[in-house]
Design an enzyme around this catalytic site. Structure first.
Site, PDB file in Angstrom:
ATOM      1  N   ASP A  19       7.207  67.703  39.364  1.00  0.00           N
ATOM      2  CA  ASP A  19       5.756  67.584  39.509  1.00  0.00           C
ATOM      3  C   ASP A  19       5.285  68.179  40.836  1.00  0.00           C
ATOM      4  O   ASP A  19       6.014  68.176  41.822  1.00  0.00           O
ATOM      5  CB  ASP A  19       5.367  66.095  39.420  1.00  0.00           C
ATOM      6  CG  ASP A  19       3.894  65.898  39.083  1.00  0.00           C
ATOM      7  OD1 ASP A  19       3.223  66.888  38.724  1.00  0.00           O
ATOM      8  OD2 ASP A  19       3.418  64.755  39.190  1.00  0.00           O
ATOM      9  N   ASN A  21       3.429  71.364  41.057  1.00  0.00           N
ATOM     10  CA  ASN A  21       3.240  72.826  41.085  1.00  0.00           C
ATOM     11  C   ASN A  21       1.791  73.196  41.418  1.00  0.00           C
ATOM     12  O   ASN A  21       1.535  74.107  42.209  1.00  0.00           O
ATOM     13  CB  ASN A  21       3.581  73.435  39.722  1.00  0.00           C
ATOM     14  CG  ASN A  21       5.043  73.314  39.372  1.00  0.00           C
ATOM     15  OD1 ASN A  21       5.851  72.915  40.210  1.00  0.00           O
ATOM     16  ND2 ASN A  21       5.394  73.665  38.150  1.00  0.00           N
ATOM     17  N   ARG A  32      -3.187  77.865  40.123  1.00  0.00           N
ATOM     18  CA  ARG A  32      -2.149  76.895  39.731  1.00  0.00           C
ATOM     19  C   ARG A  32      -0.907  77.574  39.133  1.00  0.00           C
ATOM     20  O   ARG A  32       0.214  77.130  39.343  1.00  0.00           O
ATOM     21  CB  ARG A  32      -2.713  75.916  38.697  1.00  0.00           C
ATOM     22  CG  ARG A  32      -3.722  74.939  39.232  1.00  0.00           C
ATOM     23  CD  ARG A  32      -4.239  74.044  38.104  1.00  0.00           C
ATOM     24  NE  ARG A  32      -3.174  73.276  37.468  1.00  0.00           N
ATOM     25  CZ  ARG A  32      -2.707  72.123  37.935  1.00  0.00           C
ATOM     26  NH1 ARG A  32      -3.216  71.589  39.012  1.00  0.00           N
ATOM     27  NH2 ARG A  32      -1.727  71.495  37.317  1.00  0.00           N
ATOM     28  N   SER A  64       4.874  67.999  28.842  1.00  0.00           N
ATOM     29  CA  SER A  64       4.682  66.750  28.102  1.00  0.00           C
ATOM     30  C   SER A  64       3.707  66.965  26.944  1.00  0.00           C
ATOM     31  O   SER A  64       2.959  67.945  26.920  1.00  0.00           O
ATOM     32  CB  SER A  64       4.135  65.672  29.040  1.00  0.00           C
ATOM     33  OG  SER A  64       2.782  65.938  29.364  1.00  0.00           O
ATOM     34  N   ASN A  67       0.384  67.310  28.284  1.00  0.00           N
ATOM     35  CA  ASN A  67       0.083  68.583  28.947  1.00  0.00           C
ATOM     36  C   ASN A  67      -0.618  69.591  28.025  1.00  0.00           C
ATOM     37  O   ASN A  67      -1.235  70.545  28.498  1.00  0.00           O
ATOM     38  CB  ASN A  67       1.348  69.231  29.542  1.00  0.00           C
ATOM     39  CG  ASN A  67       1.931  68.501  30.737  1.00  0.00           C
ATOM     40  OD1 ASN A  67       3.139  68.568  30.986  1.00  0.00           O
ATOM     41  ND2 ASN A  67       1.091  67.798  31.503  1.00  0.00           N
TER      42      ASN A  67
END
Ligand code: IPE
Ligand code: IPE
Ligand code: MG
Length: 251
Positions: A19, A21, A32, A64, A67
């Site tokens: 986690d 990024n 991002r 996920s 996501n």
């Protein structure tokens, strides 16, 4: 290097919630997606390190179920990066005899990813040195629900008796069937939550949280987490004496 790479203190299965990024990119004024790109470097470093140390199972939470709700361009970039990663890593997986494995709803991935994924899975299927599992379109609750549906169907067909169900029957229908439970779960980026990862399997896992953002995570941070794990006392509900009988007693 880590002080004691004592095999007994080494976890058999390490699972990582990768986690941070997005925050890594934002701190640098970058989009991002640049954070995700750099995150792949960290994946390589950790896989390499786990392989060198002889950790047989490494599981990475890469995408996920939740996501899928991110902006479409971010989801597409993640899928494209995943495809690139699989294409680039295949020679390394072959060289190091690493088997690729997937948990989650891989069938929901776009065809251009599934194609490369299926090929990588079959080419590496015979490798026994290490299993690298990618959690893709994965969510712990949905995995448990799918297992429950399988059991309900089997019960309806009379293949299994509901009153005889055991925990092993459930475990055998999870995506992780046949794998040991994670000994150690690492989460980066300072978040102190499980975010629907391996809910059944982490019943007795040790957790290590680090503030380091995933793109900055490397061999040094991995070794630190392993070192912290080696100093934990796992008791599995027993007393300290039961869990770790004093050494040098009976022989
Ligand atoms: C982890 O980084 C990668 C995925 C969840 C795919 P994030 O993208 O969640 O980064 P943050 O948490 O927004 O910083
Ligand atoms: C967890 O990270 C999922 C992955 C690492 C793939 P998220 O960034 O999606 O989790 P939350 O939203 O912070 O709980
Ligand atoms: Mg995140």
């Amino acid at each position: 290097m880590r002080g004691g790479t004592d095999a007994a203190a080494l976890p058999r299965h390490v699972a990582i919630i990768m986690d941070g990024n997005g925050r890594w990119a934002r701190q640098r004024g970058l989009p991002r997606v640049e954070g995700h790109r750099m995150g792949i470097r960290a994946v390589r470093a950790v896989v390499e390190c786990a392989r060198e140390l002889g950790i047989p199972y490494l599981t990475l939470y890469a995408f996920s179920v939740e996501n899928w709700g991110r902006p479409e361009n971010e989801v597409t970039t993640l899928m494209t990066l995943l495809r690139e990663f699989l294409l680039k890593e295949l020679p390394e997986l072959i060289r190091h005899r690493i088997r690729l494995n997937v948990i989650g709803e891989a069938e929901k991935l776009p065809a251009y990813v599934r194609e490369v994924l299926d090929r990588t899975l079959s080419v590496t299927a015979g490798h026994t040195e290490m299993t690298l599992t990618l959690a893709l379109s994965y969510a712990g609750r949905s995995e448990i629900l799918r297992a429950a549906k399988k059991l309900a169907e089997e019960a309806a067909r009379g293949r299994i008796a509901a009153e005889k169900l055991t925990e092993d029957d459930i475990a055998a229908r999870l995506d992780t069937a046949g794998m040991p439970d994670p000994d150690l779960v690492i989460r980066t980026s300072g978040e102190l939550r499980v975010s629907n990862f391996l809910l059944w399997q982490t019943a007795y896992s040790e957790f290590v949280f680090t503030d380091v953002l995933w793109p900055d995570f490397g061999k040094a941070e991995f070794l630190l987490a392993l070192d912290e794990y080696s100093r934990r006392h796992r008791r599995f509900g027993l007393t300290e004496e039961q869990a770790e009988p004093p050494s040098g007693g009976i022989s």
